[in-house]
Design a protein around this motif. Structure first.
Motif, short mmCIF file in Angstrom:
data_model
loop_
_atom_site.label_atom_id
_atom_site.label_comp_id
_atom_site.label_asym_id
_atom_site.label_seq_id
_atom_site.Cartn_x
_atom_site.Cartn_y
_atom_site.Cartn_z
N LYS A 131 0.83 -1.21 0.00
CA LYS A 131 0.00 0.00 0.00
C LYS A 131 0.87 1.26 0.00
N CYS A 147 -1.05 -7.14 -8.70
CA CYS A 147 -2.51 -7.02 -8.62
C CYS A 147 -2.92 -5.68 -8.00
N ALA A 148 -2.21 -5.26 -6.96
CA ALA A 148 -2.53 -3.98 -6.32
C ALA A 148 -2.28 -2.81 -7.28
N PHE A 167 -2.36 -2.94 -10.58
CA PHE A 167 -3.40 -3.01 -11.61
C PHE A 167 -4.71 -2.43 -11.09
N LYS A 168 -5.08 -2.81 -9.88
CA LYS A 168 -6.33 -2.31 -9.28
C LYS A 168 -6.29 -0.80 -9.07
N SER A 169 -5.08 -0.26 -8.88
CA SER A 169 -4.92 1.18 -8.68
C SER A 169 -4.81 1.94 -10.00
N GLY A 170 -4.86 1.23 -11.10
CA GLY A 170 -4.78 1.88 -12.41
C GLY A 170 -3.37 2.23 -12.84
#
Length: 117
Positions: free
Chosen positions: A38, A66-67, A69-72
């Protein structure tokens, strides 16, 4: 790669992510756990990278990827063999996590992965 582009290279281990930002030369490390990931995502997002390159290391890279990607964020998982070959081609014989992160930041893995079948 364009000289004005910002690449982030990440060397991954079980316990830590070593993160190099090119061309600024910034470097930092975080724990490879949800809290550290994070922090890394937040800090990397501030520099608005053109790409984040992370070496494939037996799935240890997946939580961060993955984090991101999820955050753009623009994440690319690089083949470890290509990373090793690039280091060897530049004559980089010393091996440290920091050097590895900067080598990864110099890669253009996007062309490698877009051309694979």
């Amino acid at each position: 790669m364009n000289q004005t582009e910002i690449n982030v290279g990440i060397d991954t281990s079980k316990d830590r992510l070593d993160i190099a930002i090119r061309p600024t030369g910034d470097f930092f490390s975080v724990d490879n756990n949800p809290h550290g990931i994070k922090i890394a995502i937040e800090r990397i997002a501030l520099v608005q990278p053109d790409r984040i390159l992370i070496e494939a290391t037996g799935r240890l890279e997946l939580p961060f990827a993955c984090a991101a990607f999820k955050s753009g964020l623009p994440i690319v998982i690089c083949n470890a063999w290509h990373v090793h070959s690039s280091a060897k081609a530049t004559g980089q014989l010393a091996k440290t996590d920091k050097l590895d992160a900067f080598i990864i930041a110099h890669l253009d893995c996007t062309s490698i992965f877009l051309n694979q079948s």
